[in-house]
Scaffold this motif. Structure first.
Motif, PDB file in Angstrom:
ATOM      1  N   TYR A  28       0.973  -1.101   0.020  1.00 25.01           N
ATOM      2  CA  TYR A  28      -0.069   0.128  -0.093  1.00 25.01           C
ATOM      3  C   TYR A  28       0.773   1.202  -0.012  1.00 25.01           C
ATOM      4  O   TYR A  28       2.031   1.299   0.514  1.00 25.01           O
ATOM      5  N   GLN A  43       0.654   3.557  -7.430  1.00 25.60           N
ATOM      6  CA  GLN A  43      -0.155   2.356  -7.344  1.00 25.60           C
ATOM      7  C   GLN A  43       0.864   1.098  -6.806  1.00 25.60           C
ATOM      8  O   GLN A  43       1.726   0.860  -7.614  1.00 25.60           O
ATOM      9  N   THR A  70      -2.997  -5.725  -2.864  1.00 26.61           N
ATOM     10  CA  THR A  70      -2.586  -4.275  -3.247  1.00 26.61           C
ATOM     11  C   THR A  70      -3.764  -3.494  -2.929  1.00 26.61           C
ATOM     12  O   THR A  70      -4.697  -3.671  -3.148  1.00 26.61           O
ATOM     13  N   ASP A  72      -4.870   0.312  -3.300  1.00 23.75           N
ATOM     14  CA  ASP A  72      -4.682   1.320  -4.278  1.00 23.75           C
ATOM     15  C   ASP A  72      -5.419   2.526  -3.540  1.00 23.75           C
ATOM     16  O   ASP A  72      -6.621   2.513  -3.296  1.00 23.75           O
TER      17      ASP A  72
END
Length: 116
Positions: A28, A43, A70, A72
């Motif tokens: 992150y 990102q 992940t 975003d």
């Protein structure tokens, strides 16, 4: 660093860690980059160095699976209250994506959350 740490657990000689069959890596952004209208959070899934480290660890330990999640964020300059204290809080979660790596390859990808 975290991907290599997972690899160290996978490759450990300690009996305690031999039962591990997978690792989870959460990526992150924590600090915005750029100026003015170009200010944004990078990102995390686009960091080639990190993804290469994950595929390398996955290749070296083909019997193990690595899940990469992940988070975003989109940059929101206008915050109120406690969130206005630090730019770390200027990010709003926009998407959560899960990736699976096996034998050095990304084998699965799933969007877990998408703020439309």
């Amino acid at each position: 660093y975290a991907a290599e740490k997972i690899g160290n657990f996978f490759g450990s000689d300690l009996e305690y860690y031999r039962c591990l069959s997978f690792g989870i890596l959460v990526l992150y952004p924590y600090s915005p980059v750029g100026r003015g209208d170009d200010r944004h959070f990078p990102q995390p899934g686009e960091d080639a160095e990190t993804i290469e480290a994950v595929t390398d660890v996955s290749r070296r330990h083909p019997q193990k699976v690595i899940a990469v999640v992940t988070l975003d964020k989109v940059y929101n300059r206008h915050q109120n209250g406690v969130r206005a204290r630090n730019e770390y809080y200027a990010g709003e979660l926009s998407q959560v994506t899960g990736f699976l790596y096996r034998e050095g390859n990304e084998t699965d990808r799933l969007i877990l959350f998408d703020r439309l």
